[in-house]
Design a protein around this motif. Sequence first.
Motif, PDB file in Angstrom:
ATOM      1  N   VAL A  17       0.819  -1.210   0.000  1.00  0.00           N
ATOM      2  CA  VAL A  17       0.000   0.000   0.000  1.00  0.00           C
ATOM      3  C   VAL A  17       0.858   1.267   0.000  1.00  0.00           C
ATOM      4  O   VAL A  17       0.611   2.193  -0.768  1.00  0.00           O
ATOM      5  N   LEU A  18       1.872   1.310   0.855  1.00  0.00           N
ATOM      6  CA  LEU A  18       2.639   2.552   1.063  1.00  0.00           C
ATOM      7  C   LEU A  18       4.135   2.436   0.762  1.00  0.00           C
ATOM      8  O   LEU A  18       4.854   3.425   0.884  1.00  0.00           O
ATOM      9  N   ALA A  19       4.608   1.281   0.382  1.00  0.00           N
ATOM     10  CA  ALA A  19       6.056   1.064   0.281  1.00  0.00           C
ATOM     11  C   ALA A  19       6.742   2.038  -0.669  1.00  0.00           C
ATOM     12  O   ALA A  19       6.296   2.252  -1.787  1.00  0.00           O
ATOM     13  N   HIS A  20       7.823   2.618  -0.175  1.00  0.00           N
ATOM     14  CA  HIS A  20       8.700   3.490  -0.953  1.00  0.00           C
ATOM     15  C   HIS A  20       7.957   4.704  -1.520  1.00  0.00           C
ATOM     16  O   HIS A  20       8.272   5.204  -2.598  1.00  0.00           O
ATOM     17  N   LYS A  21       6.981   5.168  -0.722  1.00  0.00           N
ATOM     18  CA  LYS A  21       6.311   6.425  -1.025  1.00  0.00           C
ATOM     19  C   LYS A  21       6.702   7.421   0.063  1.00  0.00           C
ATOM     20  O   LYS A  21       6.867   7.046   1.221  1.00  0.00           O
ATOM     21  N   PRO A  22       6.860   8.691  -0.283  1.00  0.00           N
ATOM     22  CA  PRO A  22       7.241   9.665   0.736  1.00  0.00           C
ATOM     23  C   PRO A  22       6.071  10.019   1.637  1.00  0.00           C
ATOM     24  O   PRO A  22       4.908  10.033   1.203  1.00  0.00           O
ATOM     25  N   GLY A  23       6.384  10.300   2.892  1.00  0.00           N
ATOM     26  CA  GLY A  23       5.374  10.707   3.852  1.00  0.00           C
ATOM     27  C   GLY A  23       5.778  11.993   4.546  1.00  0.00           C
ATOM     28  O   GLY A  23       6.948  12.207   4.849  1.00  0.00           O
ATOM     29  N   LEU A  24       4.797  12.848   4.780  1.00  0.00           N
ATOM     30  CA  LEU A  24       5.009  14.080   5.537  1.00  0.00           C
ATOM     31  C   LEU A  24       4.208  13.979   6.828  1.00  0.00           C
ATOM     32  O   LEU A  24       3.008  13.704   6.788  1.00  0.00           O
ATOM     33  N   ILE A  25       4.867  14.203   7.959  1.00  0.00           N
ATOM     34  CA  ILE A  25       4.202  14.200   9.260  1.00  0.00           C
ATOM     35  C   ILE A  25       3.770  15.620   9.605  1.00  0.00           C
ATOM     36  O   ILE A  25       4.585  16.548   9.576  1.00  0.00           O
TER      37      ILE A  25
ATOM     38  N   ILE B 140       9.849  12.061   4.941  1.00  0.00           N
ATOM     39  CA  ILE B 140      10.838  13.042   4.524  1.00  0.00           C
ATOM     40  C   ILE B 140      11.406  13.709   5.783  1.00  0.00           C
ATOM     41  O   ILE B 140      10.805  13.647   6.856  1.00  0.00           O
ATOM     42  N   PRO B 141      12.581  14.334   5.684  1.00  0.00           N
ATOM     43  CA  PRO B 141      13.198  14.937   6.876  1.00  0.00           C
ATOM     44  C   PRO B 141      12.367  16.060   7.495  1.00  0.00           C
ATOM     45  O   PRO B 141      12.403  16.264   8.700  1.00  0.00           O
ATOM     46  N   ASP B 142      11.637  16.804   6.684  1.00  0.00           N
ATOM     47  CA  ASP B 142      10.826  17.903   7.209  1.00  0.00           C
ATOM     48  C   ASP B 142       9.547  17.371   7.845  1.00  0.00           C
ATOM     49  O   ASP B 142       8.989  16.366   7.403  1.00  0.00           O
ATOM     50  N   HIS B 143       9.068  18.073   8.862  1.00  0.00           N
ATOM     51  CA  HIS B 143       7.751  17.814   9.427  1.00  0.00           C
ATOM     52  C   HIS B 143       7.178  19.152   9.893  1.00  0.00           C
ATOM     53  O   HIS B 143       7.881  20.158   9.918  1.00  0.00           O
ATOM     54  N   VAL B 144       5.893  19.138  10.244  1.00  0.00           N
ATOM     55  CA  VAL B 144       5.213  20.354  10.685  1.00  0.00           C
ATOM     56  C   VAL B 144       4.539  20.075  12.015  1.00  0.00           C
ATOM     57  O   VAL B 144       3.926  19.021  12.193  1.00  0.00           O
ATOM     58  N   ILE B 145       4.644  21.014  12.962  1.00  0.00           N
ATOM     59  CA  ILE B 145       3.913  20.933  14.223  1.00  0.00           C
ATOM     60  C   ILE B 145       2.989  22.147  14.293  1.00  0.00           C
ATOM     61  O   ILE B 145       3.459  23.291  14.318  1.00  0.00           O
TER      62      ILE B 145
END
Length: 201
Positions: free
Chosen positions: A102-110, A139-144
């Motif tokens: 479903v999600l393998a090797h797709k980028p994710g943003l938190i 990805i290295p970036d995230h948002v809070i």
Amino acid sequence: MRIAIVAGSHRREAESARVAKYIEQDLQNLGVSDTYLLSLSANPLPLWDEDVWSGDEKWKMLWGPIAKQLKSSDALVVVAPEWSGMVPPGLKNFFLLCGADVLAHKPGLIVTVSAGLGGSYPVNELRTSSYKNTRLCYIPDHVIVRNVGQVLRGEQPADEHDDAIRNRITYSLRVLLEYTKALKLVRDSGVVDLKTFPYGM
């Protein structure tokens, strides 16, 4: 390009769902016309059980359409509230249901959400425990999004903090879109073998 967004709160009136809708609109402003938004409000998914593996009819009906939408997406934005310093159980359950196909090797943003000045613990939790078998690549970036009740309302920022978080979201989405292009090359390379190596270590 198709971007999926999961709003991870299972509260009925969830701020995370509102933030997810803001992100969906921002993606559309960036030229992404194809989005899929899954809200876990009101807890629509039952707890994982082993019948998922056997192709039980209940899970085919409940999870099958969601999995199809996620499989056809090129990246995932995870919007997670902080509940007592943790990710909500419904969101953890969502990741248990996501197989590698479903999600393998797709980028994710938190993107985490806090009613106050918190929000950092879910970032750590998601990076630590939600990628192993899903193979999602954060990805290295995230948002809070802190003080969520006071931001991302209306078309114009309410103050400097609201303006700053809006700019951070747009920047992080732009980075995500570039990772989306790059990781498609990995998925298309022929190197990925989820049949032989279905689970992470």
